[in-house]
Design a protein around this motif. Structure first.
Motif, PDB file in Angstrom:
ATOM      1  N   ASP A   1      -5.205   0.660   3.199  1.00  0.00           N
ATOM      2  CA  ASP A   1      -5.112   0.822   2.057  1.00  0.00           C
ATOM      3  C   ASP A   1      -3.578   0.437   1.768  1.00  0.00           C
ATOM      4  OD1 ASP A   1      -5.923   2.033  -0.751  1.00  0.00           O
ATOM      5  OD2 ASP A   1      -6.610   3.376  -0.162  1.00  0.00           O
ATOM      6  N   MET A   2      -4.380  -0.427   0.656  1.00  0.00           N
ATOM      7  CA  MET A   2      -3.491  -1.602   0.295  1.00  0.00           C
ATOM      8  C   MET A   2      -2.760  -0.650  -0.844  1.00  0.00           C
ATOM      9  SD  MET A   2      -4.691  -4.844  -0.054  1.00  0.00           S
ATOM     10  CE  MET A   2      -6.388  -4.725  -0.771  1.00  0.00           C
TER      11      MET A   2
ATOM     12  N   MET B   1       0.433   0.355   0.023  1.00  0.00           N
ATOM     13  CA  MET B   1       1.874   0.079   0.413  1.00  0.00           C
ATOM     14  C   MET B   1       2.577  -0.511  -0.889  1.00  0.00           C
ATOM     15  SD  MET B   1      -1.029  -2.510   3.002  1.00  0.00           S
ATOM     16  CE  MET B   1      -2.404  -1.520   4.803  1.00  0.00           C
ATOM     17  N   GLY B   2       2.830  -1.736  -0.574  1.00  0.00           N
ATOM     18  CA  GLY B   2       4.232  -1.894  -1.397  1.00  0.00           C
ATOM     19  C   GLY B   2       5.521  -2.645  -1.390  1.00  0.00           C
ATOM     20  N   GLY B   3       6.088  -3.177  -1.400  1.00  0.00           N
ATOM     21  CA  GLY B   3       7.313  -2.832  -1.271  1.00  0.00           C
ATOM     22  C   GLY B   3       7.443  -4.181   0.405  1.00  0.00           C
ATOM     23  N   LEU B   4       6.799  -4.219   0.690  1.00  0.00           N
ATOM     24  CA  LEU B   4       7.179  -4.547   2.785  1.00  0.00           C
ATOM     25  C   LEU B   4       7.749  -5.864   3.016  1.00  0.00           C
ATOM     26  CD1 LEU B   4       3.356  -3.065   4.472  1.00  0.00           C
ATOM     27  CD2 LEU B   4       6.018  -1.744   3.596  1.00  0.00           C
TER      28      LEU B   4
ATOM     29  N   ARG C   1      -3.528 -11.140  -5.199  1.00  0.00           N
ATOM     30  CA  ARG C   1      -3.717  -8.831  -5.799  1.00  0.00           C
ATOM     31  C   ARG C   1      -3.303  -8.064  -4.211  1.00  0.00           C
ATOM     32  NH1 ARG C   1      -8.737  -5.905  -4.507  1.00  0.00           N
ATOM     33  NH2 ARG C   1      -8.133  -3.841  -5.359  1.00  0.00           N
ATOM     34  N   MET C   2      -3.844  -9.175  -3.245  1.00  0.00           N
ATOM     35  CA  MET C   2      -3.203  -8.290  -2.126  1.00  0.00           C
ATOM     36  C   MET C   2      -1.950  -8.734  -1.686  1.00  0.00           C
ATOM     37  SD  MET C   2      -5.329  -9.137   2.202  1.00  0.00           S
ATOM     38  CE  MET C   2      -4.799 -11.171   1.523  1.00  0.00           C
ATOM     39  N   VAL C   3      -1.921 -10.196  -1.513  1.00  0.00           N
ATOM     40  CA  VAL C   3      -0.688 -10.219  -1.488  1.00  0.00           C
ATOM     41  C   VAL C   3       0.620  -9.258  -2.332  1.00  0.00           C
ATOM     42  CG1 VAL C   3       1.510 -12.021  -1.684  1.00  0.00           C
ATOM     43  CG2 VAL C   3      -0.769 -12.390  -0.749  1.00  0.00           C
ATOM     44  N   PHE C   4       0.836  -9.305  -3.404  1.00  0.00           N
ATOM     45  CA  PHE C   4       1.319  -9.045  -4.584  1.00  0.00           C
ATOM     46  C   PHE C   4       1.173  -7.329  -4.440  1.00  0.00           C
ATOM     47  CE2 PHE C   4       0.101 -11.962  -7.683  1.00  0.00           C
ATOM     48  CZ  PHE C   4       1.067 -12.745  -7.303  1.00  0.00           C
ATOM     49  N   LEU C   5       0.138  -6.209  -3.967  1.00  0.00           N
ATOM     50  CA  LEU C   5       0.051  -4.777  -4.065  1.00  0.00           C
ATOM     51  C   LEU C   5       0.731  -4.553  -2.335  1.00  0.00           C
ATOM     52  CD1 LEU C   5      -3.914  -3.919  -4.520  1.00  0.00           C
ATOM     53  CD2 LEU C   5      -1.395  -3.245  -5.555  1.00  0.00           C
ATOM     54  N   VAL C   6      -0.003  -5.572  -1.234  1.00  0.00           N
ATOM     55  CA  VAL C   6       0.556  -5.403   0.074  1.00  0.00           C
ATOM     56  C   VAL C   6       2.459  -5.276   0.147  1.00  0.00           C
ATOM     57  CG1 VAL C   6       1.558  -5.934   2.285  1.00  0.00           C
ATOM     58  CG2 VAL C   6      -0.974  -5.884   0.752  1.00  0.00           C
TER      59      VAL C   6
ATOM     60  N   PRO D   1       6.890   0.839  -3.240  1.00  0.00           N
ATOM     61  CA  PRO D   1       6.433   1.616  -2.491  1.00  0.00           C
ATOM     62  C   PRO D   1       5.967   2.943  -2.428  1.00  0.00           C
ATOM     63  CG  PRO D   1       9.191   0.479  -1.632  1.00  0.00           C
ATOM     64  CD  PRO D   1       8.814   0.840  -3.045  1.00  0.00           C
ATOM     65  N   ARG D   2       4.226   2.048  -2.383  1.00  0.00           N
ATOM     66  CA  ARG D   2       3.343   3.969  -2.943  1.00  0.00           C
ATOM     67  C   ARG D   2       3.356   4.046  -1.280  1.00  0.00           C
ATOM     68  NH1 ARG D   2       1.991  -1.070  -5.158  1.00  0.00           N
ATOM     69  NH2 ARG D   2       0.894  -1.985  -3.233  1.00  0.00           N
ATOM     70  N   MET D   3       4.336   4.745  -0.720  1.00  0.00           N
ATOM     71  CA  MET D   3       4.488   5.931   0.233  1.00  0.00           C
ATOM     72  C   MET D   3       5.832   6.348  -0.041  1.00  0.00           C
ATOM     73  SD  MET D   3       5.392   2.775   2.985  1.00  0.00           S
ATOM     74  CE  MET D   3       4.437   1.530   2.263  1.00  0.00           C
ATOM     75  N   SER D   4       5.564   7.220   0.863  1.00  0.00           N
ATOM     76  CA  SER D   4       7.314   8.614   1.107  1.00  0.00           C
ATOM     77  C   SER D   4       7.986   7.824   0.904  1.00  0.00           C
ATOM     78  CB  SER D   4       6.020   9.390   1.523  1.00  0.00           C
ATOM     79  OG  SER D   4       6.632   9.122   2.965  1.00  0.00           O
ATOM     80  N   ASP D   5       9.312   8.302   0.731  1.00  0.00           N
ATOM     81  CA  ASP D   5      10.783   7.453   1.441  1.00  0.00           C
ATOM     82  C   ASP D   5      11.089   7.247   2.568  1.00  0.00           C
ATOM     83  OD1 ASP D   5      11.414   6.886  -0.948  1.00  0.00           O
ATOM     84  OD2 ASP D   5      12.704   8.629  -1.642  1.00  0.00           O
ATOM     85  N   ALA D   6      10.029   8.889   3.836  1.00  0.00           N
ATOM     86  CA  ALA D   6      10.530   8.623   4.914  1.00  0.00           C
ATOM     87  C   ALA D   6       9.856   7.871   5.973  1.00  0.00           C
ATOM     88  CB  ALA D   6       9.853   9.996   5.120  1.00  0.00           C
ATOM     89  N   GLU D   7       8.495   7.376   5.098  1.00  0.00           N
ATOM     90  CA  GLU D   7       7.843   6.150   5.779  1.00  0.00           C
ATOM     91  C   GLU D   7       7.927   4.631   5.573  1.00  0.00           C
ATOM     92  OE1 GLU D   7       2.993   8.522   5.642  1.00  0.00           O
ATOM     93  OE2 GLU D   7       3.839   7.571   3.770  1.00  0.00           O
TER      94      GLU D   7
END
Length: 641
Positions: free
Chosen positions: A358-359, A362-365, A430-435, A440-446
């Motif tokens: 799920d995009m 994601m984010g900041g990869l 859109r996909m490039v920017f979201l991913v 990051p749209r996930m926990s700091d640990a992840e």
């Protein structure tokens, strides 16, 4: 084929390493042989090889053979199929590392590659149909590879059944060729086409059809199934249920391009029917635009790439419809590289995020996965047709060929593919920017645990990135405007799209420099700019606003325009209703009720009736004998007299 058998039947004995080594070596040998064949035919002056190597069956009327046709079209397809397949095989070592079905998966993908090679190398329709059905069968096995998932089983069954619909039309087309041309051999059939061109057939009283048009449309229906054209496209997005390597293999260079290859191979047939070409043109245009729009509302990274495949297949089909077979094949080749790159790079992201697809999570990869990011960006730029990339040369050639065509439906197709450029650029970035960008749209640990994937994953990405960048610049001139396809394709002089395209071409470098001021490139850059504004500058404002304003169209697109719902209610539901009707009326009432139980009831009734006469008392029988005697005497006296 040998490697597939070894890995499949002796997987336990040779182990996981043995399975991947034997299959990789097998595909590497096939690639080396394909490159050698390519070199000998293209640069070594080797003539076209067309011969049967085995007679499968012979009758008084027909001979069915296994044979090979090796020309410039074939060797190009051989190199593309084996090159992409080799990258997928290597990548699979990392992606499927912990999967319990490791050996089985390698067996399947090798069998898939063998089936595709048999398809593209065939010189007759029997062998083509064998390869055609074999890739369909193996795709069924691969899409449902994780057979404990109910969604995977549903997806592979859906793919199998939808392809059977297209293949039924394809088989009818083959049957018509055999019926009227008395052959399944390509060369012999093409020689007899002038005799068939004037034949008209009447399927309904007073309605005549050109035989060539009927055969062309029937064959193209098969291509609609394999190459996922509307309305037989519904299986392709669901095929994402399979592991990512097979998504790359199905979507890039093998199964979905089989229809494009087949129509190109049969260009001498399709050229004789403007009606069939217009049909192909309109179907391709609808697919290119409508499937691209669906990519905008997807949140699964693999499904976005899958819908981009549907859209790009529409571009190839549009090119076929305007007799621009060489641009269609050119885009087939460039698309094979950058689409395999996008799928494998998406798989790299999925591996790093522990199979999160799920995009929105994601984010900041880009900082964490620089190799994956750079290669993914190259694939994305090629997909939108950014100047200089492989996709730029092939996509621009298609669009301008469609613009130059005068066939019915060409104007509609041009505006559809032109609008599709903006749509493609928008959903791709859109996909490039979201991913890869933003917070990051996930926990700091992840996020802290995210890291670049191993070399066995990233090396194939880097190898695929190279042709995704440069192959278009290198091969556009010989493929489109040289004599490369002269021994494979036929285009009538009345279909002048390619002639117009050639008159405007001044070299790959001039095309690159001029590309910056063309409307097509500006449409693509506009799509990128809108995606940047929405998902980089105002990610918390514009996407929710657009979702509210366009709620109904968004819901329609999320439902896939209702194709799945229609199929579920009318096709699947209608089939179940028909089955219940045949069961209740045909089986329960007619067969069981009337024929089986009914005949038994009649026999029982007759038995009960005669049982009343058979009492066993002597005086009853004597009485009946007297009645019979009286009746006989009456007959003699009155009738006999």
């Amino acid at each position: 084929m040998i490697a597939s058998i070894v890995a499949g039947l002796f997987g336990r004995q040779i182990g996981r390493a043995g399975a991947h080594w034997v299959t990789i070596i097998g595909v590497a040998i096939a690639l080396a042989a394909s490159v050698f064949a390519f070199y000998m035919h293209v640069f070594g002056g080797l003539p076209t090889f067309n011969a049967a190597v085995y007679t499968w069956m012979a009758s008084d009327m027909f001979t069915f053979e296994v044979g090979f046709l090796i020309d410039h079209l074939t060797v190009m397809m051989m190199v593309v199929v084996t090159a992409v397949s080799l990258m997928v095989h290597i990548y699979t070592i990392g992606y499927m590392h912990d999967d319990p079905g490791y050996q089985r998966f390698f067996s399947y993908i090798s069998l898939f590659t063998f089936s595709m090679l048999m398809l593209v190398m065939s010189n007759n329709l029997l062998q083509l149909f064998f390869g055609w059905e074999a890739v369909g069968l193996v795709s069924y096995l691969l899409i449902g590879f994780w057979y404990k998932r109910e969604s995977a089983i549903f997806a592979n069954l859906k793919a199998f059944l939808v392809n059977r619909v297209g293949d039924f039309g394809f088989l009818l087309g083959i049957a018509a060729i055999l019926m009227y041309a008395d052959t399944l051999d390509y060369a012999t059939f093409f020689e007899r086409l002038p005799e068939l061109a004037d034949i008209r057939v009447e399927y309904w009283p007073g309605v005549e059809w050109s035989l060539v048009t009927v055969i062309s449309i029937l064959l193209f229906i098969g291509a609609m199934g394999k190459s996922a054209q509307v309305p037989l496209h519904v299986w392709l997005p669901d095929s994402m249920e399979g592991p990512t390597p097979i998504s790359a293999l199905i979507h890039a260079a093998t199964m979905v391009t089989a229809g494009i290859f087949m129509v190109s191979r049969f260009s001498p047939l399709f050229e004789l029917s403007d009606a069939a070409l217009s049909f192909i043109l309109v179907i391709g245009a609808v697919t290119a635009l409508s499937m691209g729009l669906l990519g905008i509302v997807q949140n699964d990274i693999k499904r976005v790439v899958a819908y981009s495949t549907l859209s790009q297949l529409g571009y190839m089909t549009v090119a076929l419809g305007v007799s621009a077979y060489s641009p269609a094949l050119f885009h087939l080749m460039t698309h094979a590289f950058f689409k395999a790159l996008l799928f494998l790079a998406a798989g790299s992201v999925i591996i790093a995020l522990h199979h999160q697809q799920d995009m929105r999570q994601m984010g900041g990869l880009a900082k964490k996965m620089p190799i994956t990011f750079i290669t993914f960006l190259i694939g994305a730029l090629a997909l939108i047709g950014f100047p200089g990339t492989a996709g730029f040369y092939s996509k621009e050639s298609i669009i301008y060929a469609v613009q130059a065509s005068t066939l019915p439906g060409a104007s509609f197709a041009y505006w559809a593919v032109f609008a599709g450029v903006f749509v493609t650029a928008f959903y791709t970035f859109r996909m490039v920017f979201l991913v890869f960008f933003g917070q990051p749209r996930m926990s700091d640990a992840e996020y802290d645990h995210v890291k670049e994937t191993p070399r066995v994953v990233t090396v194939p990405l880097m190898l695929l990135a190279v042709p995704s960048l440069i192959v278009g610049f290198i091969v556009i001139e010989p493929l489109l405007f040289g004599s490369y396809f002269d021994d494979s394709l036929r285009v009538l002089a009345t279909h002048g799209a390619m002639a117009s395209l050639e008159s405007q071409f001044s070299g790959a470098w001039v095309m690159f420099t001029h590309g910056w001021v063309t409307p097509v490139v500006w449409m693509a850059l506009g799509g990128v700019a809108v995606a940047a504004i929405m998902y980089l500058l105002l990610p918390t404002v514009l996407p929710p606003l657009f979702a509210r304003v366009f709620a109904w169209p968004r819901r329609v697109m999320q439902d896939g325009y209702g194709f799945d719902g229609f199929n579920s209610v009318f096709v699947a539901g209608g089939s179940r209703l028909l089955g219940r009707g045949l069961w209740q009326i045909g089986d329960v009432r007619a067969i069981d009720g009337l024929m089986v139980n009914g005949s038994a009831a009649v026999v029982g009734y007759m038995a009960r009736t005669w049982r009343l006469v058979q009492t066993g008392y002597l005086y009853h029988y004597a009485f009946v004998m007297i009645l019979g005697l009286i009746g006989l005497l009456t007959w003699i006296v009155f009738i006999g007299a």
